[in-house]
Design a protein around this motif. Structure first.
Motif, PDB file in Angstrom:
ATOM      1  N   GLY A 189       9.626 -21.750  -8.305  1.00  0.00           N
ATOM      2  CA  GLY A 189       9.817 -20.581  -9.152  1.00  0.00           C
ATOM      3  C   GLY A 189       8.678 -20.397 -10.137  1.00  0.00           C
ATOM      4  N   LEU A 190       8.220 -21.506 -10.733  1.00  0.00           N
ATOM      5  CA  LEU A 190       7.111 -21.418 -11.685  1.00  0.00           C
ATOM      6  C   LEU A 190       5.851 -20.931 -11.001  1.00  0.00           C
ATOM      7  N   VAL A 191       5.553 -21.453  -9.796  1.00  0.00           N
ATOM      8  CA  VAL A 191       4.366 -21.009  -9.063  1.00  0.00           C
ATOM      9  C   VAL A 191       4.493 -19.530  -8.691  1.00  0.00           C
ATOM     10  N   GLU A 192       5.679 -19.136  -8.237  1.00  0.00           N
ATOM     11  CA  GLU A 192       5.870 -17.732  -7.847  1.00  0.00           C
ATOM     12  C   GLU A 192       5.668 -16.798  -9.034  1.00  0.00           C
ATOM     13  N   ARG A 193       6.218 -17.190 -10.197  1.00  0.00           N
ATOM     14  CA  ARG A 193       6.032 -16.341 -11.372  1.00  0.00           C
ATOM     15  C   ARG A 193       4.575 -16.339 -11.830  1.00  0.00           C
ATOM     16  N   SER A 194       3.896 -17.466 -11.663  1.00  0.00           N
ATOM     17  CA  SER A 194       2.507 -17.565 -12.104  1.00  0.00           C
ATOM     18  C   SER A 194       1.578 -16.684 -11.280  1.00  0.00           C
ATOM     19  N   ILE A 195       1.831 -16.599  -9.971  1.00  0.00           N
ATOM     20  CA  ILE A 195       0.948 -15.799  -9.128  1.00  0.00           C
ATOM     21  C   ILE A 195       1.472 -14.379  -8.926  1.00  0.00           C
ATOM     22  N   GLY A 196       2.581 -14.067  -9.602  1.00  0.00           N
ATOM     23  CA  GLY A 196       3.169 -12.742  -9.427  1.00  0.00           C
ATOM     24  C   GLY A 196       2.214 -11.612  -9.750  1.00  0.00           C
ATOM     25  N   ARG A 197       1.448 -11.757 -10.845  1.00  0.00           N
ATOM     26  CA  ARG A 197       0.522 -10.690 -11.226  1.00  0.00           C
ATOM     27  C   ARG A 197      -0.588 -10.534 -10.204  1.00  0.00           C
ATOM     28  N   VAL A 198      -1.017 -11.646  -9.624  1.00  0.00           N
ATOM     29  CA  VAL A 198      -2.045 -11.569  -8.580  1.00  0.00           C
ATOM     30  C   VAL A 198      -1.517 -10.769  -7.401  1.00  0.00           C
ATOM     31  N   LEU A 199      -0.302 -11.060  -6.993  1.00  0.00           N
ATOM     32  CA  LEU A 199       0.276 -10.359  -5.841  1.00  0.00           C
ATOM     33  C   LEU A 199       0.523  -8.891  -6.140  1.00  0.00           C
ATOM     34  N   GLU A 200       0.795  -8.573  -7.411  1.00  0.00           N
ATOM     35  CA  GLU A 200       0.978  -7.164  -7.772  1.00  0.00           C
ATOM     36  C   GLU A 200      -0.292  -6.368  -7.533  1.00  0.00           C
ATOM     37  N   GLY A 201      -1.429  -7.050  -7.551  1.00  0.00           N
ATOM     38  CA  GLY A 201      -2.706  -6.356  -7.337  1.00  0.00           C
ATOM     39  C   GLY A 201      -3.059  -6.151  -5.885  1.00  0.00           C
ATOM     40  N   VAL A 202      -2.252  -6.726  -4.973  1.00  0.00           N
ATOM     41  CA  VAL A 202      -2.506  -6.533  -3.544  1.00  0.00           C
ATOM     42  C   VAL A 202      -2.054  -5.136  -3.144  1.00  0.00           C
ATOM     43  N   SER A 203      -2.898  -4.441  -2.412  1.00  0.00           N
ATOM     44  CA  SER A 203      -2.600  -3.057  -2.038  1.00  0.00           C
ATOM     45  C   SER A 203      -1.294  -2.950  -1.260  1.00  0.00           C
ATOM     46  N   PRO A 204      -0.453  -1.962  -1.624  1.00  0.00           N
ATOM     47  CA  PRO A 204       0.794  -1.754  -0.881  1.00  0.00           C
ATOM     48  C   PRO A 204       0.609  -0.812   0.311  1.00  0.00           C
ATOM     49  N   SER A 205      -0.650  -0.466   0.630  1.00  0.00           N
ATOM     50  CA  SER A 205      -0.899   0.477   1.730  1.00  0.00           C
ATOM     51  C   SER A 205      -0.426  -0.104   3.065  1.00  0.00           C
ATOM     52  N   HIS A 206      -0.150   0.784   4.000  1.00  0.00           N
ATOM     53  CA  HIS A 206       0.397   0.379   5.290  1.00  0.00           C
ATOM     54  C   HIS A 206      -0.649  -0.324   6.146  1.00  0.00           C
ATOM     55  N   LEU A 207      -0.171  -1.160   7.054  1.00  0.00           N
ATOM     56  CA  LEU A 207      -1.068  -1.736   8.049  1.00  0.00           C
ATOM     57  C   LEU A 207      -1.597  -0.607   8.935  1.00  0.00           C
ATOM     58  N   PRO A 208      -2.825  -0.736   9.425  1.00  0.00           N
ATOM     59  CA  PRO A 208      -3.418   0.369  10.215  1.00  0.00           C
ATOM     60  C   PRO A 208      -2.697   0.561  11.548  1.00  0.00           C
ATOM     61  N   ALA A 209      -2.608   1.812  11.947  1.00  0.00           N
ATOM     62  CA  ALA A 209      -2.021   2.109  13.252  1.00  0.00           C
ATOM     63  C   ALA A 209      -2.889   1.493  14.347  1.00  0.00           C
ATOM     64  N   GLY A 210      -2.247   1.021  15.372  1.00  0.00           N
ATOM     65  CA  GLY A 210      -2.972   0.466  16.502  1.00  0.00           C
ATOM     66  C   GLY A 210      -3.329  -0.997  16.380  1.00  0.00           C
ATOM     67  N   TYR A 211      -2.860  -1.676  15.339  1.00  0.00           N
ATOM     68  CA  TYR A 211      -3.264  -3.081  15.184  1.00  0.00           C
ATOM     69  C   TYR A 211      -2.721  -3.975  16.298  1.00  0.00           C
ATOM     70  N   LEU A 212      -1.684  -3.500  16.991  1.00  0.00           N
ATOM     71  CA  LEU A 212      -1.156  -4.300  18.097  1.00  0.00           C
ATOM     72  C   LEU A 212      -2.172  -4.431  19.222  1.00  0.00           C
ATOM     73  N   ASP A 213      -3.066  -3.431  19.332  1.00  0.00           N
ATOM     74  CA  ASP A 213      -4.088  -3.486  20.378  1.00  0.00           C
ATOM     75  C   ASP A 213      -5.269  -4.359  19.978  1.00  0.00           C
ATOM     76  N   ASP A 214      -5.395  -4.652  18.688  1.00  0.00           N
ATOM     77  CA  ASP A 214      -6.536  -5.452  18.223  1.00  0.00           C
ATOM     78  C   ASP A 214      -6.085  -6.411  17.113  1.00  0.00           C
ATOM     79  N   PRO A 215      -5.239  -7.383  17.455  1.00  0.00           N
ATOM     80  CA  PRO A 215      -4.715  -8.295  16.430  1.00  0.00           C
ATOM     81  C   PRO A 215      -5.797  -9.073  15.696  1.00  0.00           C
ATOM     82  N   LEU A 216      -6.903  -9.388  16.370  1.00  0.00           N
ATOM     83  CA  LEU A 216      -7.945 -10.175  15.716  1.00  0.00           C
ATOM     84  C   LEU A 216      -8.589  -9.414  14.563  1.00  0.00           C
TER      85      LEU A 216
END
Length: 354
Positions: A189-216
């Motif tokens: 819990g302490l680690v999760e709360r500590s890195i919470g602000r970092v994760l808030e900065g990760v973009s919430p945008s969608h994964l790109p369409a077609g990624y199943l054809d190019d997983p790498l």
């Protein structure tokens, strides 16, 4: 599991049978402060509550003492929930325990008629301390060494780690026991709360369409984003993260102000020889801020000059004192100002007879 025996009077006074009687039959206690269980099931509130009005407004969930006593006589267990919120002896005990452990705590009590069992074998998700205040109760505790039978009598307490299967049955007399629950704060819990602000900065945008054809390609982009997150995590200030967590814990505790009205009325007359007491269970955590000092006092915080720290450390180390006891650290005028402020903020209280 650990069992300990102490002077029964030390525990019986926390919640006696007459106390439990008074709560059920002589107070306006309401659900969810009480629930009633029988044969392993919680009974519907409608079977032991009634409605009323106060100043023209409806009150619901009031415990009907006649209904509650009738169910009790029929073998039901009366459970007092959240006693730390409304029963002063347990309010004090829980507040002090929380400061000692640094974990949120709670208190319930179980009033069981002779020969009855409120709940079948079960386990709790948190550590518990159990102590008997009236009668006796036979506990069935499942451990790595097998099933152990423990008779709980007044003065006896027992510690059960989280996840310990157990059940209990009253013996020849009515049983009353108190359970203190320790809701553990964890490293995860302490680690999760500590890195919470970092994760808030990760973009919430969608994964790109077609990624199943190019997983790498998706993996490469994830790797770049994880590296940015890892770099930010490496740069986190652990001390600041701990301070934030301490503040979160301390400020979420209920205010400790019993007797505060009398204190406010008498604080202006406080003198150098006035007897003061540290209010039990009232937090006082100190953080240096360069030349300043941050003082966390539960739901309040102060910023004071850093040179006051030795005086505050002296206050923290005592259960009682007079302003004159701070003479080594502050002149008379300064120590009177400090003590008056700490009385107003609730850390100190005027001793009876002052």
């Amino acid at each position: 599991m650990h069992v300990h025996d102490a002077d029964p009077e030390d525990l019986v006074g926390v919640l006696s049978l007459p106390d439990a009687d008074s709560l059920v039959t002589g107070s306006a206690i309401r659900t969810p402060s009480i629930r009633i269980a029988q044969d392993g099931a919680v009974l519907p509130e409608s079977s032991y509550t009634r409605g009323a009005t106060l100043a023209g407004k409806p009150l619901t969930g009031l415990v009907d003492p006649r209904k509650a006593l009738a169910l009790f006589a029929d073998g039901a267990t009366i459970v007092f929930q959240g006693l730390h919120r409304y029963w002063p002896p347990l309010t004090d005990l829980i507040a002090e325990l929380e400061l000692e452990l640094g974990h949120p705590c709670q208190a319930n009590a179980y009033l069981t008629p002779p020969g009855s069992q409120g709940f079948a074998v079960h386990e709790d998700s948190h550590d518990v301390f159990v102590f008997q205040t009236h009668g006796s109760k036979q506990w069935e505790v499942h451990t790595e060494d097998g099933v152990q039978d423990i008779e709980m009598v007044p003065g006896r307490s027992m510690y059960l780690p989280a996840g310990t299967p157990h059940a209990a049955r009253a013996q020849d007399t009515v049983s009353l026991h108190v359970t203190l629950g320790i809701n553990q704060l964890t490293w995860r819990g302490l680690v999760e709360r500590s890195i919470g602000r970092v994760l808030e900065g990760v973009s919430p945008s969608h994964l790109p369409a077609g990624y199943l054809d190019d997983p790498l390609s998706l993996a490469d982009e994830l790797g770049r984003r994880l590296e940015r997150v890892a770099e930010q995590v490496r740069n986190l200030d652990a001390r600041a993260a701990v301070e934030d967590d301490v503040r979160r814990f301390v400020t979420s505790r209920p205010p400790r102000l019993a007797g505060g009205l009398v204190d406010v009325l008498g604080v202006d007359a406080l003198a150098d020889d006035t007897e003061l007491s540290r209010r039990p269970g009232h937090p006082c955590v100190l953080f240096d801020r360069g030349e300043k000092l941050l003082v966390l006092l539960g739901d309040r915080e102060l910023t004071v000059p850093g040179w006051i720290r030795p005086a505050l450390e002296e206050v923290r180390s005592r259960t009682s004192l007079t302003p004159a006891d701070l003479a080594e650290h502050l002149d008379e005028s300064s120590r009177l100002v400090l003590c008056r402020r700490l009385v107003r903020e609730g850390l100190l209280t005027l001793s009876t007879g002052s």
